[in-house]
Design a protein around this motif. Structure first.
Motif, PDB file in Angstrom:
ATOM      1  N   VAL A  78       0.838  -1.199   0.000  1.00 29.20           N
ATOM      2  CA  VAL A  78       0.000   0.000   0.000  1.00 29.20           C
ATOM      3  C   VAL A  78       0.875   1.253   0.000  1.00 29.20           C
ATOM      4  N   LEU A  79       0.613   2.137  -0.946  1.00 30.71           N
ATOM      5  CA  LEU A  79       1.295   3.432  -0.978  1.00 30.71           C
ATOM      6  C   LEU A  79       0.707   4.329   0.109  1.00 30.71           C
ATOM      7  N   PRO A  80       1.410   5.382   0.519  1.00 29.14           N
ATOM      8  CA  PRO A  80       0.860   6.304   1.527  1.00 29.14           C
ATOM      9  C   PRO A  80      -0.351   7.050   0.944  1.00 29.14           C
ATOM     10  N   MET A  81      -1.542   6.553   1.260  1.00 30.93           N
ATOM     11  CA  MET A  81      -2.770   6.985   0.588  1.00 30.93           C
ATOM     12  C   MET A  81      -3.079   8.470   0.787  1.00 30.93           C
ATOM     13  N   THR A  82      -2.877   9.011   1.964  1.00 31.58           N
ATOM     14  CA  THR A  82      -3.131  10.433   2.174  1.00 31.58           C
ATOM     15  C   THR A  82      -2.221  11.259   1.276  1.00 31.58           C
ATOM     16  N   TYR A  83      -0.984  10.840   1.165  1.00 25.07           N
ATOM     17  CA  TYR A  83      -0.033  11.553   0.313  1.00 25.07           C
ATOM     18  C   TYR A  83      -0.412  11.408  -1.164  1.00 25.07           C
ATOM     19  N   VAL A  84      -0.853  10.232  -1.561  1.00 23.44           N
ATOM     20  CA  VAL A  84      -1.308  10.030  -2.941  1.00 23.44           C
ATOM     21  C   VAL A  84      -2.451  10.993  -3.248  1.00 23.44           C
ATOM     22  N   MET A  85      -3.392  11.129  -2.311  1.00 22.37           N
ATOM     23  CA  MET A  85      -4.530  12.018  -2.526  1.00 22.37           C
ATOM     24  C   MET A  85      -4.075  13.474  -2.611  1.00 22.37           C
ATOM     25  N   GLN A  86      -3.183  13.902  -1.737  1.00 22.13           N
ATOM     26  CA  GLN A  86      -2.683  15.277  -1.770  1.00 22.13           C
ATOM     27  C   GLN A  86      -1.979  15.570  -3.089  1.00 22.13           C
ATOM     28  N   GLN A  87      -1.098  14.682  -3.499  1.00 18.38           N
ATOM     29  CA  GLN A  87      -0.355  14.885  -4.736  1.00 18.38           C
ATOM     30  C   GLN A  87      -1.279  14.776  -5.954  1.00 18.38           C
ATOM     31  N   GLY A  88      -2.247  13.898  -5.872  1.00 14.08           N
ATOM     32  CA  GLY A  88      -3.207  13.752  -6.961  1.00 14.08           C
ATOM     33  C   GLY A  88      -4.015  15.018  -7.178  1.00 14.08           C
ATOM     34  N   ARG A  89      -4.457  15.626  -6.108  1.00  9.73           N
ATOM     35  CA  ARG A  89      -5.197  16.896  -6.227  1.00  9.73           C
ATOM     36  C   ARG A  89      -4.321  17.976  -6.840  1.00  9.73           C
ATOM     37  N   ARG A  90      -3.090  18.066  -6.357  1.00  7.79           N
ATOM     38  CA  ARG A  90      -2.150  19.054  -6.891  1.00  7.79           C
ATOM     39  C   ARG A  90      -1.930  18.823  -8.381  1.00  7.79           C
ATOM     40  N   TRP A  91      -1.748  17.569  -8.745  1.00  3.07           N
ATOM     41  CA  TRP A  91      -1.479  17.232 -10.139  1.00  3.07           C
ATOM     42  C   TRP A  91      -2.678  17.560 -11.024  1.00  3.07           C
ATOM     43  N   LEU A  92      -3.886  17.237 -10.558  1.00  6.15           N
ATOM     44  CA  LEU A  92      -5.086  17.519 -11.351  1.00  6.15           C
ATOM     45  C   LEU A  92      -5.311  19.017 -11.523  1.00  6.15           C
ATOM     46  N   GLU A  93      -4.981  19.803 -10.511  1.00  5.50           N
ATOM     47  CA  GLU A  93      -5.091  21.263 -10.642  1.00  5.50           C
ATOM     48  C   GLU A  93      -4.117  21.791 -11.693  1.00  5.50           C
ATOM     49  N   ALA A  94      -2.951  21.204 -11.771  1.00  7.99           N
ATOM     50  CA  ALA A  94      -1.945  21.633 -12.743  1.00  7.99           C
ATOM     51  C   ALA A  94      -2.239  21.131 -14.156  1.00  7.99           C
ATOM     52  N   HIS A  95      -3.106  20.132 -14.283  1.00  7.85           N
ATOM     53  CA  HIS A  95      -3.436  19.529 -15.577  1.00  7.85           C
ATOM     54  C   HIS A  95      -4.957  19.492 -15.750  1.00  7.85           C
ATOM     55  N   PRO A  96      -5.565  20.651 -16.007  1.00  5.92           N
ATOM     56  CA  PRO A  96      -7.030  20.705 -16.067  1.00  5.92           C
ATOM     57  C   PRO A  96      -7.641  19.932 -17.237  1.00  5.92           C
ATOM     58  N   THR A  97      -6.936  19.829 -18.361  1.00  8.15           N
ATOM     59  CA  THR A  97      -7.476  19.020 -19.447  1.00  8.15           C
ATOM     60  C   THR A  97      -7.089  17.580 -19.180  1.00  8.15           C
ATOM     61  N   ARG A  98      -8.043  16.736 -19.361  1.00  5.10           N
ATOM     62  CA  ARG A  98      -7.809  15.353 -18.986  1.00  5.10           C
ATOM     63  C   ARG A  98      -7.876  14.432 -20.188  1.00  5.10           C
ATOM     64  N   HIS A  99      -7.223  13.338 -20.015  1.00  5.17           N
ATOM     65  CA  HIS A  99      -7.310  12.237 -20.956  1.00  5.17           C
ATOM     66  C   HIS A  99      -8.294  11.230 -20.372  1.00  5.17           C
ATOM     67  N   ARG A 100      -8.712  10.308 -21.157  1.00  5.80           N
ATOM     68  CA  ARG A 100      -9.553   9.227 -20.646  1.00  5.80           C
ATOM     69  C   ARG A 100      -8.593   8.149 -20.124  1.00  5.80           C
ATOM     70  N   ALA A 101      -8.498   8.055 -18.821  1.00  7.44           N
ATOM     71  CA  ALA A 101      -7.541   7.133 -18.212  1.00  7.44           C
ATOM     72  C   ALA A 101      -8.265   5.958 -17.570  1.00  7.44           C
ATOM     73  N   ARG A 102      -7.623   4.805 -17.670  1.00  6.81           N
ATOM     74  CA  ARG A 102      -8.061   3.605 -16.964  1.00  6.81           C
ATOM     75  C   ARG A 102      -6.864   3.104 -16.173  1.00  6.81           C
ATOM     76  N   PHE A 103      -7.151   2.587 -14.996  1.00 11.49           N
ATOM     77  CA  PHE A 103      -6.108   2.115 -14.101  1.00 11.49           C
ATOM     78  C   PHE A 103      -6.396   0.690 -13.655  1.00 11.49           C
ATOM     79  N   VAL A 104      -5.366  -0.132 -13.688  1.00 10.20           N
ATOM     80  CA  VAL A 104      -5.407  -1.435 -13.045  1.00 10.20           C
ATOM     81  C   VAL A 104      -4.400  -1.394 -11.919  1.00 10.20           C
ATOM     82  N   ILE A 105      -4.838  -1.835 -10.761  1.00 11.09           N
ATOM     83  CA  ILE A 105      -3.949  -1.976  -9.615  1.00 11.09           C
ATOM     84  C   ILE A 105      -3.668  -3.470  -9.484  1.00 11.09           C
TER      85      ILE A 105
END
Length: 135
Positions: A64-91
């Motif tokens: 398990v990755l540090p989930m709180t940190y993933v969420m914080q960085q994910g929000r920051r990243w999404l704010e910096a990249h407002p146009t999105r691609h259609r992404a799919r994820f497999v864990i």
């Protein structure tokens, strides 16, 4: 396409010929998360807006990755990249992975499990890759 590379040995990038962007996390660290988001910066610039991007996130070694940190960085990243691609994820995970905890996390951040994100045990990697490519 970018070649396979290692980012500080905590996150390994392996591009597949079929278009899957494969990341192997070797440690459950902030560094691994930072490395992954840094590499996403490069990848998202390479893909045209609106394109399908397929990510295989291999957590078998890291757990398990540090989930709180993933969420914080994910929000920051999404704010910096407002146009999105259609992404799919497999864990891709090991048998001792706390699946219920991870599924709850993705529900809380609003990612639709089943449509955008799926979890697969390591022995089902081929099936996971097939799902990623069915868009």
């Amino acid at each position: 396409m970018l070649a396979a590379m290692s980012i500080n040995q905590s996150c390994l990038y392996i591009p597949h010929d079929n278009g899957i962007q494969h990341f192997v996390f070797t440690t459950p660290s902030h560094q691994a998360v930072d490395d992954w988001f840094s590499y996403l910066d490069v990848l998202y610039e390479m893909f045209p807006e609106g394109s399908n991007v397929h990510f295989l996130l291999d957590l078998r070694q890291a757990g398990v990755l540090p989930m709180t940190y993933v969420m914080q960085q994910g929000r920051r990243w999404l704010e910096a990249h407002p146009t999105r691609h259609r992404a799919r994820f497999v864990i891709l995970h090991s048998t001792d992975f706390p699946l219920h905890l991870a599924q709850t996390f993705f529900r809380l951040v609003g990612l639709d499990e089943g449509k955008m994100v799926r979890f697969y045990p390591c022995e089902r990697q081929n099936e996971a890759s097939q799902w990623l490519l069915t868009v």
